[in-house]
Motif scaffolding. Sequence first.
Motif, PDB file in Angstrom:
ATOM      1  N   SER A 197      40.848  13.326 -25.170  1.00 16.59           N
ATOM      2  CA  SER A 197      39.623  14.108 -25.308  1.00 16.59           C
ATOM      3  C   SER A 197      39.995  15.548 -24.995  1.00 16.59           C
ATOM      4  O   SER A 197      40.402  15.855 -23.872  1.00 16.59           O
ATOM      5  CB  SER A 197      38.545  13.631 -24.330  1.00 16.59           C
ATOM      6  N   ALA A 198      39.889  16.401 -25.995  1.00 15.47           N
ATOM      7  CA  ALA A 198      40.257  17.799 -25.817  1.00 15.47           C
ATOM      8  C   ALA A 198      39.161  18.549 -25.075  1.00 15.47           C
ATOM      9  O   ALA A 198      37.977  18.267 -25.248  1.00 15.47           O
ATOM     10  CB  ALA A 198      40.502  18.454 -27.175  1.00 15.47           C
ATOM     11  N   ALA A 199      39.574  19.487 -24.269  1.00 19.70           N
ATOM     12  CA  ALA A 199      38.607  20.386 -23.638  1.00 19.70           C
ATOM     13  C   ALA A 199      37.953  21.226 -24.732  1.00 19.70           C
ATOM     14  O   ALA A 199      38.585  21.500 -25.763  1.00 19.70           O
ATOM     15  CB  ALA A 199      39.320  21.286 -22.629  1.00 19.70           C
ATOM     16  N   PRO A 200      36.705  21.612 -24.537  1.00 16.36           N
ATOM     17  CA  PRO A 200      36.060  22.462 -25.534  1.00 16.36           C
ATOM     18  C   PRO A 200      36.921  23.695 -25.841  1.00 16.36           C
ATOM     19  O   PRO A 200      37.423  24.353 -24.934  1.00 16.36           O
ATOM     20  CB  PRO A 200      34.738  22.855 -24.866  1.00 16.36           C
ATOM     21  N   GLY A 201      37.129  23.947 -27.115  1.00 10.23           N
ATOM     22  CA  GLY A 201      37.924  25.095 -27.533  1.00 10.23           C
ATOM     23  C   GLY A 201      39.411  24.831 -27.695  1.00 10.23           C
ATOM     24  O   GLY A 201      40.167  25.718 -28.085  1.00 10.23           O
ATOM     25  N   ALA A 202      39.861  23.612 -27.403  1.00  7.74           N
ATOM     26  CA  ALA A 202      41.290  23.312 -27.462  1.00  7.74           C
ATOM     27  C   ALA A 202      41.714  22.633 -28.765  1.00  7.74           C
ATOM     28  O   ALA A 202      42.869  22.224 -28.899  1.00  7.74           O
ATOM     29  CB  ALA A 202      41.684  22.436 -26.267  1.00  7.74           C
ATOM     30  N   ASP A 203      40.810  22.533 -29.732  1.00 10.17           N
ATOM     31  CA  ASP A 203      41.132  21.838 -30.987  1.00 10.17           C
ATOM     32  C   ASP A 203      42.387  22.389 -31.654  1.00 10.17           C
ATOM     33  O   ASP A 203      43.275  21.629 -32.053  1.00 10.17           O
ATOM     34  CB  ASP A 203      39.971  21.934 -31.970  1.00 10.17           C
ATOM     35  N   ASP A 204      42.471  23.707 -31.804  1.00 13.67           N
ATOM     36  CA  ASP A 204      43.612  24.304 -32.499  1.00 13.67           C
ATOM     37  C   ASP A 204      44.924  24.024 -31.775  1.00 13.67           C
ATOM     38  O   ASP A 204      45.962  23.829 -32.406  1.00 13.67           O
ATOM     39  CB  ASP A 204      43.412  25.808 -32.668  1.00 13.67           C
ATOM     40  N   PHE A 205      44.882  24.005 -30.457  1.00 14.64           N
ATOM     41  CA  PHE A 205      46.078  23.700 -29.656  1.00 14.64           C
ATOM     42  C   PHE A 205      46.630  22.326 -30.035  1.00 14.64           C
ATOM     43  O   PHE A 205      47.811  22.180 -30.334  1.00 14.64           O
ATOM     44  CB  PHE A 205      45.736  23.762 -28.166  1.00 14.64           C
ATOM     45  N   TYR A 206      45.768  21.315 -30.068  1.00 15.78           N
ATOM     46  CA  TYR A 206      46.219  19.962 -30.371  1.00 15.78           C
ATOM     47  C   TYR A 206      46.563  19.798 -31.851  1.00 15.78           C
ATOM     48  O   TYR A 206      47.554  19.144 -32.196  1.00 15.78           O
ATOM     49  CB  TYR A 206      45.185  18.927 -29.909  1.00 15.78           C
ATOM     50  N   LYS A 207      45.796  20.413 -32.729  1.00 10.48           N
ATOM     51  CA  LYS A 207      46.098  20.347 -34.161  1.00 10.48           C
ATOM     52  C   LYS A 207      47.460  20.970 -34.458  1.00 10.48           C
ATOM     53  O   LYS A 207      48.188  20.493 -35.331  1.00 10.48           O
ATOM     54  CB  LYS A 207      45.006  21.040 -34.968  1.00 10.48           C
ATOM     55  N   SER A 208      47.840  22.012 -33.724  1.00 11.92           N
ATOM     56  CA  SER A 208      49.133  22.673 -33.954  1.00 11.92           C
ATOM     57  C   SER A 208      50.309  21.749 -33.646  1.00 11.92           C
ATOM     58  O   SER A 208      51.418  21.986 -34.112  1.00 11.92           O
ATOM     59  CB  SER A 208      49.245  23.946 -33.113  1.00 11.92           C
ATOM     60  N   MET A 209      50.046  20.685 -32.880  1.00 13.24           N
ATOM     61  CA  MET A 209      51.100  19.718 -32.551  1.00 13.24           C
ATOM     62  C   MET A 209      51.024  18.463 -33.408  1.00 13.24           C
ATOM     63  O   MET A 209      51.764  17.517 -33.180  1.00 13.24           O
ATOM     64  CB  MET A 209      51.007  19.339 -31.075  1.00 13.24           C
ATOM     65  N   GLY A 210      50.105  18.438 -34.377  1.00 20.31           N
ATOM     66  CA  GLY A 210      50.019  17.288 -35.269  1.00 20.31           C
ATOM     67  C   GLY A 210      48.946  16.276 -34.920  1.00 20.31           C
ATOM     68  O   GLY A 210      48.801  15.267 -35.610  1.00 20.31           O
ATOM     69  N   TRP A 211      48.173  16.514 -33.854  1.00 20.78           N
ATOM     70  CA  TRP A 211      47.071  15.618 -33.514  1.00 20.78           C
ATOM     71  C   TRP A 211      45.987  15.765 -34.575  1.00 20.78           C
ATOM     72  O   TRP A 211      45.762  16.844 -35.105  1.00 20.78           O
ATOM     73  CB  TRP A 211      46.516  15.946 -32.136  1.00 20.78           C
TER      74      TRP A 211
END
Length: 150
Positions: free
Chosen positions: A113-127
């Motif tokens: 569960s990503a913290a609010p606003g962390a979507d791009d961080f996880y997407k950049s790693m392939g999540w």
Amino acid sequence: MIISEKNHTYHHQINPDLSNVDWQHILHLFQKINWKHRIAEEIEKAFRLSTTTIFIYDEEVIIAFGRVIGDGRYYAMLADIVVDPDYQGQGLGKYLVKTLNDQLVNYHFVNLSAAPGADDFYKSMGWKKQTTAFIWPQGPKQLRQHCEED
């Protein structure tokens, strides 16, 4: 060992002796990133019940950490991925996520569960965003931050 972008060397420990962790310091790091509704004793208990824990140190001071909650085979969830704001932007968060995820070979489902606003961080790693994930909101803040509007 970890070498950051600033050419500084940090070290990490996977599943260290949790008796040696300063849980008040861990609470302070949660507070620094505005995850304020935590209690040191409860944090310790949660980490002790975790499948895998990782701590990153600058010298002897913990500057980042994370953990996995899992059943050992089918389901695992990354949780509490935290980097001291004074050390963010050096690749430590990505290192935490990759190192924890590398421990989960042959699991059927690995999520977080990503913290609010962390979507791009996880997407950049392939999540990828999961289309079938649901949450039982534990209050209006969680409903607002983590739920789609009906």
